[in-house]
Design a protein around this motif. Structure first.
Motif, PDB file in Angstrom:
ATOM      1  N   UNK A  28      41.565 -10.717 -29.617  1.00  0.00           N
ATOM      2  CA  UNK A  28      41.984 -12.087 -29.940  1.00  0.00           C
ATOM      3  C   UNK A  28      43.317 -12.109 -30.687  1.00  0.00           C
ATOM      4  N   UNK A  29      44.271 -11.341 -30.189  1.00  0.00           N
ATOM      5  CA  UNK A  29      45.600 -11.341 -30.782  1.00  0.00           C
ATOM      6  C   UNK A  29      45.789 -10.383 -31.937  1.00  0.00           C
ATOM      7  N   UNK A  30      44.703  -9.787 -32.453  1.00  0.00           N
ATOM      8  CA  UNK A  30      44.806  -8.847 -33.571  1.00  0.00           C
ATOM      9  C   UNK A  30      45.307  -7.498 -33.062  1.00  0.00           C
ATOM     10  N   UNK A  31      45.857  -6.663 -33.969  1.00  0.00           N
ATOM     11  CA  UNK A  31      46.324  -5.339 -33.542  1.00  0.00           C
ATOM     12  C   UNK A  31      45.186  -4.525 -32.926  1.00  0.00           C
ATOM     13  N   UNK A  32      45.480  -3.855 -31.838  1.00  0.00           N
ATOM     14  CA  UNK A  32      44.503  -2.979 -31.199  1.00  0.00           C
ATOM     15  C   UNK A  32      45.266  -1.870 -30.476  1.00  0.00           C
ATOM     16  N   UNK A  33      44.668  -0.704 -30.445  1.00  0.00           N
ATOM     17  CA  UNK A  33      45.286   0.465 -29.829  1.00  0.00           C
ATOM     18  C   UNK A  33      44.373   0.951 -28.711  1.00  0.00           C
ATOM     19  N   UNK A  34      44.914   1.042 -27.496  1.00  0.00           N
ATOM     20  CA  UNK A  34      44.115   1.388 -26.319  1.00  0.00           C
ATOM     21  C   UNK A  34      44.642   2.683 -25.722  1.00  0.00           C
ATOM     22  N   UNK A  35      43.796   3.685 -25.661  1.00  0.00           N
ATOM     23  CA  UNK A  35      44.156   4.966 -25.067  1.00  0.00           C
ATOM     24  C   UNK A  35      43.261   5.196 -23.850  1.00  0.00           C
ATOM     25  N   UNK A  37      40.495   1.608 -29.104  1.00  0.00           N
ATOM     26  CA  UNK A  37      39.681   1.783 -27.910  1.00  0.00           C
ATOM     27  C   UNK A  37      40.117   3.048 -27.187  1.00  0.00           C
ATOM     28  N   UNK A  38      39.150   3.853 -26.812  1.00  0.00           N
ATOM     29  CA  UNK A  38      39.398   5.017 -25.970  1.00  0.00           C
ATOM     30  C   UNK A  38      38.584   4.819 -24.702  1.00  0.00           C
ATOM     31  N   UNK A  39      39.259   4.740 -23.565  1.00  0.00           N
ATOM     32  CA  UNK A  39      38.607   4.481 -22.285  1.00  0.00           C
ATOM     33  C   UNK A  39      38.749   5.709 -21.394  1.00  0.00           C
ATOM     34  N   UNK A  40      37.636   6.236 -20.947  1.00  0.00           N
ATOM     35  CA  UNK A  40      37.705   7.464 -20.169  1.00  0.00           C
ATOM     36  C   UNK A  40      36.452   7.632 -19.335  1.00  0.00           C
ATOM     37  N   UNK A  41      36.242   8.821 -18.820  1.00  0.00           N
ATOM     38  CA  UNK A  41      35.061   9.165 -18.028  1.00  0.00           C
ATOM     39  C   UNK A  41      34.139   9.996 -18.916  1.00  0.00           C
ATOM     40  N   UNK A  59      36.967   4.716 -38.336  1.00  0.00           N
ATOM     41  CA  UNK A  59      36.284   3.429 -38.352  1.00  0.00           C
ATOM     42  C   UNK A  59      36.941   2.544 -37.294  1.00  0.00           C
ATOM     43  N   UNK A  60      36.166   1.603 -36.785  1.00  0.00           N
ATOM     44  CA  UNK A  60      36.654   0.659 -35.771  1.00  0.00           C
ATOM     45  C   UNK A  60      37.126   1.375 -34.492  1.00  0.00           C
ATOM     46  N   UNK A  61      36.478   2.485 -34.172  1.00  0.00           N
ATOM     47  CA  UNK A  61      36.798   3.226 -32.959  1.00  0.00           C
ATOM     48  C   UNK A  61      35.708   2.974 -31.921  1.00  0.00           C
ATOM     49  N   UNK A  62      36.101   2.519 -30.738  1.00  0.00           N
ATOM     50  CA  UNK A  62      35.149   2.213 -29.673  1.00  0.00           C
ATOM     51  C   UNK A  62      35.491   3.044 -28.444  1.00  0.00           C
ATOM     52  N   UNK A  63      34.598   3.951 -28.106  1.00  0.00           N
ATOM     53  CA  UNK A  63      34.805   4.872 -26.993  1.00  0.00           C
ATOM     54  C   UNK A  63      33.959   4.390 -25.822  1.00  0.00           C
ATOM     55  N   UNK A  64      34.612   3.983 -24.748  1.00  0.00           N
ATOM     56  CA  UNK A  64      33.925   3.517 -23.542  1.00  0.00           C
ATOM     57  C   UNK A  64      34.076   4.605 -22.481  1.00  0.00           C
ATOM     58  N   UNK A  65      32.970   5.212 -22.099  1.00  0.00           N
ATOM     59  CA  UNK A  65      32.991   6.307 -21.133  1.00  0.00           C
ATOM     60  C   UNK A  65      32.374   5.826 -19.823  1.00  0.00           C
ATOM     61  N   UNK A  66      33.184   5.727 -18.795  1.00  0.00           N
ATOM     62  CA  UNK A  66      32.705   5.228 -17.506  1.00  0.00           C
ATOM     63  C   UNK A  66      31.804   6.248 -16.832  1.00  0.00           C
ATOM     64  N   UNK A  67      30.796   5.751 -16.133  1.00  0.00           N
ATOM     65  CA  UNK A  67      29.917   6.610 -15.349  1.00  0.00           C
ATOM     66  C   UNK A  67      29.820   6.044 -13.936  1.00  0.00           C
ATOM     67  N   UNK A  68      29.828   6.960 -12.976  1.00  0.00           N
ATOM     68  CA  UNK A  68      29.607   6.552 -11.591  1.00  0.00           C
ATOM     69  C   UNK A  68      28.867   7.698 -10.923  1.00  0.00           C
ATOM     70  N   UNK A  69      27.597   7.785 -11.211  1.00  0.00           N
ATOM     71  CA  UNK A  69      26.810   8.944 -10.809  1.00  0.00           C
ATOM     72  C   UNK A  69      26.761   9.112  -9.307  1.00  0.00           C
ATOM     73  N   UNK A  70      26.883  10.352  -8.877  1.00  0.00           N
ATOM     74  CA  UNK A  70      26.835  10.675  -7.465  1.00  0.00           C
ATOM     75  C   UNK A  70      28.173  10.561  -6.775  1.00  0.00           C
ATOM     76  N   UNK A  71      29.139   9.910  -7.434  1.00  0.00           N
ATOM     77  CA  UNK A  71      30.472   9.807  -6.871  1.00  0.00           C
ATOM     78  C   UNK A  71      31.462  10.460  -7.827  1.00  0.00           C
TER      79      UNK A  71
END
Length: 588
Positions: free
Chosen positions: A320-327, A367-371, A390-402
């Protein structure tokens, strides 16, 4: 034809494996033409007569192929058909390395039937179909096996299918394996094939440094260099970096097999370590079957979007407009990230992703976005990041079988933090991140990449019981209750819907079960379905927490090449069979 199965102690029989391939072909019949179907069936019948005289599935493949002329006459055409029949795969990666593979065959690093030498390490583990295609032209791989790639036949290099070394994760490990082999026998020339993307990995950097510092003279590294992994890499491969550790660095046209082969011979003749940078051209990463409808825009939640593709805009709403760092690690497109999101692409440097995020201001969103697969290569750094930030959100994508990590990943990640979320619905992901953000805490989320039509089908049918639990058909909870991880939620929903049983799905690997304690303890039977191994999983957690016995159905794809045990196959079949019993007959 006698289709009796020949059993060997401690393993699935060759006949059984062959019949499994036949079953796979039956499911793909719509994508095989008449001539292909006829040839594949001939090969299966021939294989059943040869199985008793072979000692491995690969030997059986060679024996079958030796009885037939190649069906396809061109490796590129063969590769395209492999991917068209399967409907997905890494066709572009295979095609970019096609002439490299031809050079390996010309140099004698694969025998006449295509079986790899012990001194050949394929670090680009996901290009196994390329070698199958080359083998097919040399009467070393039957069409039936090609048509079962990405299902019964592994699409990642595997010892059982003609490679000297197996690759579990297929990224970054090859250079180290080759180094170990070269150090073991310095009289042998060892050749490793890698991609410029995997050379981003920390383990590759370490192994390359050791090639120089251990004065390894008998190693040749061939690099498929095109500036692309899944997404474009953050920068081009620098030959000067390789020159610091290898005696010779050659740059060649990666689509000139003769030039590649000549440079390999030069290195061996001179007795030096060498890196051959092959400049290649690569198309889009993932193959899509011709005629497939294009995916919807990531900006709109429509049935044609996927779970992960909505993440980029979701982050914009949360910040919402606040500072954020996306890797992100070479996966921007999967998460629907656009240049306007201001993300940082670190290629495949998964450890650097986390340490870079740790260096950002503590009170700002990160935010850290990866597999999920990448982080099993850097699990200790992930642990440090979750403890030290603190305030670290790691989103790890999964797509099993592919594309995605092994089945036990949720168990491993569950040891790192109190709450690890397994999610398919972006709306749930947003809610979880907002809750964690409110307390300034971190979050680790395994986001299963699903078509949004699946997500919406479940969203409309389930009632929310708590932040972690959803339920369907609770009116039947006195009988059978199916409790599933979110990774198996859609498959369980398909099996349960309309039957006299309830389904509860959980959004975390270790859910708070107090909300459903009475319900589960009073049920006639509880069935736990998950995409995980048989130990230290959700089923054992439920038993230990509630002191009840449960029936366990899990889909463990750890043992290659038994890819039929992946999420979309074995576990749903087992659940369907169980629910076909009279106690769970169709309602009405």
């Amino acid at each position: 034809m006698n289709r009796s199965i020949i059993y060997r102690p401690g393993m699935e029989s060759l006949s059984a494996q062959l019949l499994g391939i036949e079953a796979c072909l039956s499911g793909r019949r719509a994508f095989l033409d008449g001539a292909e179907q006829a040839r594949a069936q001939q090969e299966i019948e021939t294989g059943l007569t040869l199985a008793e005289s072979c000692d491995s599935i690969n030997a059986l493949a060679v024996a079958i192929a030796g009885r037939f002329e190649p069906f396809y006459r061109n490796a590129g055409e063969c590769l395209e058909r492999i991917h068209e029949i399967a409907g997905y795969g890494t066709l572009a990666s295979c095609l970019s390395s096609l002439d490299i593979a031809e050079a390996l065959f010309d140099a004698g690093l694969c025998d006449a039937s295509g079986v790899a030498s012990a001194n050949l390490v394929i670090g680009r583990g996901h290009i196994a179909p390329l070698f199958y295609a080359c083998r097919h032209l040399r009467r070393g791989m039957p069409l039936a096996f090609l048509a079962a790639v990405h299902d019964r036949v592994p699409s990642v290099v595997n010892k059982a299918y003609g490679f000297a070394y197996g690759m579990r994760h297929s990224l970054g490990e090859g250079v180290g394996i080759a180094l170990g082999r070269a150090q073991t026998d310095r009289d042998q020339r060892v050749v490793c094939v890698a991609g410029d993307g995997e050379l981003n990995e920390g383990v590759s950097y370490e192994a390359i440094r050791l090639v120089g510092e251990l004065e390894t003279r008998n190693l040749t590294l061939i690099v498929d260099s095109n500036g692309k992994g899944i997404d474009p890499l953050p920068g081009k491969l620098r030959p000067a970096y390789l020159a610091a550790y290898f005696d010779r660095v050659y740059e060649v046209d990666g689509h000139d097999a003769a030039a590649i082969c000549e440079r390999m011979r030069d290195a061996e003749r001179e007795g030096v370590s060498a890196a051959i940078v092959c400049h290649t051209r690569k198309g889009s990463h993932s193959f899509k079957r011709a005629g497939a409808k294009p995916a919807a825009s990531a900006s709109a939640v429509t049935p044609k979007a996927s779970s992960c593709s909505l993440t980029g805009n979701l982050i914009e709403e949360i910040r919402d407009g606040a500072p954020a760092h996306i890797f992100t690690a070479d996966l921007a497109a999967r998460f629907g990230l656009q240049p306007s999101h201001g993300y940082c692409n670190l290629g495949l440097a998964e450890s650097a992703l986390l340490t870079a995020a740790m260096g950002c201001p503590e009170d700002e969103l990160k935010f850290v976005l990866t597999d999920d697969k990448y982080y099993l290569n850097a699990v200790d750094v992930l642990h440090s990041a979750l403890i030290g930030s603190r305030n670290l959100h790691v989103v790890a994508a999964r797509k099993n079988g592919v594309w995605g990590g092994p089945t036990y990943v949720s168990t491993i990640f569950g040891l790192l933090e109190d709450t690890v979320y397994e999610l398919t619905d972006p709306r749930d992901l947003e809610a979880c991140i907002r809750r964690r953000r409110a307390s300034g805490s971190n979050g680790l989320y395994l986001l299963h990449d699903q078509p949004m039509e699946r997500v919406l089908a479940m969203r409309e049918m389930y009632r929310r019981l708590s932040d972690e639990l959803y339920a369907h058909q609770l009116e039947h909870a006195a009988g059978t209750v199916v409790l599933s991880s979110e990774s198996m939620a859609y498959e369980a929903f398909q099996a349960v819907d309309g039957k006299r049983c309830a389904h509860i799905r959980t959004l975390s690997t270790r859910p708070d079960l107090e909300r459903v304690r009475k319900l589960l303890c009073a049920a006639e039977e509880v069935v736990v379905v998950e995409h995980n191994g048989s130990r230290f999983n959700l089923a054992e957690y439920v038993e230990a927490t509630l002191l009840i016995r449960v029936k366990k159905i899990y889909s463990d794809a750890y043992e290659w090449p038994r890819i039929e045990t992946f999420q979309a196959a074995a576990a749903p079949r087992k659940l369907e069979a169980l629910l076909a019993e009279p106690s769970c007959a169709l309602a009405g």
